[in-house]
Design a protein around this motif. Structure first.
Motif, PDB file in Angstrom:
ATOM      1  N   GLN A   1      60.033  29.791  36.554  1.00  0.00           N
ATOM      2  CA  GLN A   1      58.374  29.976  36.896  1.00  0.00           C
ATOM      3  C   GLN A   1      57.810  30.956  37.931  1.00  0.00           C
ATOM      4  N   ARG A   2      58.836  29.937  38.501  1.00  0.00           N
ATOM      5  CA  ARG A   2      58.302  30.760  40.146  1.00  0.00           C
ATOM      6  C   ARG A   2      58.750  32.182  40.554  1.00  0.00           C
ATOM      7  N   LYS A   3      59.564  32.446  39.810  1.00  0.00           N
ATOM      8  CA  LYS A   3      59.919  34.366  40.504  1.00  0.00           C
ATOM      9  C   LYS A   3      59.147  35.409  39.584  1.00  0.00           C
ATOM     10  N   VAL A   4      58.261  34.711  38.771  1.00  0.00           N
ATOM     11  CA  VAL A   4      57.250  35.947  37.682  1.00  0.00           C
ATOM     12  C   VAL A   4      56.550  35.912  39.114  1.00  0.00           C
ATOM     13  N   GLN A   5      56.544  37.321  39.316  1.00  0.00           N
ATOM     14  CA  GLN A   5      55.395  37.917  39.928  1.00  0.00           C
ATOM     15  C   GLN A   5      54.501  38.699  39.149  1.00  0.00           C
ATOM     16  N   TYR A   6      52.411  38.336  39.891  1.00  0.00           N
ATOM     17  CA  TYR A   6      51.756  39.390  38.645  1.00  0.00           C
ATOM     18  C   TYR A   6      51.355  40.522  39.619  1.00  0.00           C
ATOM     19  N   THR A   7      50.963  41.325  39.225  1.00  0.00           N
ATOM     20  CA  THR A   7      50.305  43.145  39.741  1.00  0.00           C
ATOM     21  C   THR A   7      48.683  42.386  40.816  1.00  0.00           C
ATOM     22  N   PRO A   8      48.582  42.677  42.038  1.00  0.00           N
ATOM     23  CA  PRO A   8      47.146  42.227  41.984  1.00  0.00           C
ATOM     24  C   PRO A   8      46.427  43.296  41.462  1.00  0.00           C
ATOM     25  N   ASP A   9      45.353  42.186  40.747  1.00  0.00           N
ATOM     26  CA  ASP A   9      44.091  43.279  40.746  1.00  0.00           C
ATOM     27  C   ASP A   9      42.554  42.988  41.696  1.00  0.00           C
ATOM     28  N   SER A  10      42.748  44.888  42.282  1.00  0.00           N
ATOM     29  CA  SER A  10      42.160  45.068  42.673  1.00  0.00           C
ATOM     30  C   SER A  10      40.659  45.227  42.965  1.00  0.00           C
ATOM     31  N   GLU A  11      39.960  44.676  41.628  1.00  0.00           N
ATOM     32  CA  GLU A  11      37.912  44.559  41.112  1.00  0.00           C
ATOM     33  C   GLU A  11      38.695  42.591  41.778  1.00  0.00           C
ATOM     34  N   ASN A  12      39.337  41.718  41.286  1.00  0.00           N
ATOM     35  CA  ASN A  12      39.219  40.917  41.755  1.00  0.00           C
ATOM     36  C   ASN A  12      39.232  40.358  43.304  1.00  0.00           C
ATOM     37  N   GLU A  13      39.885  41.233  43.959  1.00  0.00           N
ATOM     38  CA  GLU A  13      40.228  40.944  44.894  1.00  0.00           C
ATOM     39  C   GLU A  13      38.885  41.670  46.192  1.00  0.00           C
ATOM     40  N   VAL A  14      38.377  42.472  45.778  1.00  0.00           N
ATOM     41  CA  VAL A  14      37.070  43.208  45.996  1.00  0.00           C
ATOM     42  C   VAL A  14      35.845  42.383  45.958  1.00  0.00           C
ATOM     43  N   ARG A  15      35.876  41.486  45.205  1.00  0.00           N
ATOM     44  CA  ARG A  15      35.071  40.051  44.446  1.00  0.00           C
ATOM     45  C   ARG A  15      34.971  39.041  45.349  1.00  0.00           C
ATOM     46  N   ALA A  16      36.155  39.079  45.773  1.00  0.00           N
ATOM     47  CA  ALA A  16      36.764  37.291  46.837  1.00  0.00           C
ATOM     48  C   ALA A  16      35.812  37.998  48.052  1.00  0.00           C
ATOM     49  N   MET A  17      36.487  39.152  48.593  1.00  0.00           N
ATOM     50  CA  MET A  17      36.370  39.665  50.016  1.00  0.00           C
ATOM     51  C   MET A  17      34.758  39.962  50.084  1.00  0.00           C
ATOM     52  N   GLU A  18      34.114  40.104  49.375  1.00  0.00           N
ATOM     53  CA  GLU A  18      32.538  40.160  49.680  1.00  0.00           C
ATOM     54  C   GLU A  18      31.982  38.539  49.779  1.00  0.00           C
ATOM     55  N   ILE A  19      32.248  37.840  48.569  1.00  0.00           N
ATOM     56  CA  ILE A  19      32.221  36.100  49.150  1.00  0.00           C
ATOM     57  C   ILE A  19      32.871  35.577  50.027  1.00  0.00           C
ATOM     58  N   GLN A  20      33.809  35.562  50.302  1.00  0.00           N
ATOM     59  CA  GLN A  20      34.428  35.277  51.860  1.00  0.00           C
ATOM     60  C   GLN A  20      33.333  35.840  53.126  1.00  0.00           C
TER      61      GLN A  20
END
Length: 81
Positions: free
Chosen positions: A49-68
């Motif tokens: 299960q550690r080998k599973v890599q998820y593609t990053p969601d740019s929409e979530n990254e933008v929202r996380a940076m705004e909150i940060q």
């Protein structure tokens, strides 16, 4: 003198019982995933299960940076008055 001896005995009793408190404060449970290669991996490799890599969601990254930025503003850009 009797008060001191009684207090010392009580303190000693509490101290000794506190040392073994966590031994009795747990429940032994059966591990339902014992031997599961998917969860724990094989002795020669890591878990699958550690080998599973998820593609990053740019929409979530933008929202996380705004909150940060809102929670932790950059001290260089904020003016301290």
């Amino acid at each position: 003198m009797k008060k001191n001896v009684g207090f010392l005995a009580l303190a000693l009793t509490l101290l000794v019982s506190a040392c073994t408190y966590q031994k009795n404060n747990r429940i032994d449970q059966k591990d339902v995933n014992e031997g599961n290669d998917y969860v724990y991996g094989h002795p020669d490799s890591t878990a699958r299960q550690r080998k599973v890599q998820y593609t990053p969601d740019s929409e979530n990254e933008v929202r996380a940076m705004e909150i940060q930025e809102k929670l932790y503003p950059n001290p260089d850009t904020t003016s301290l008055k």
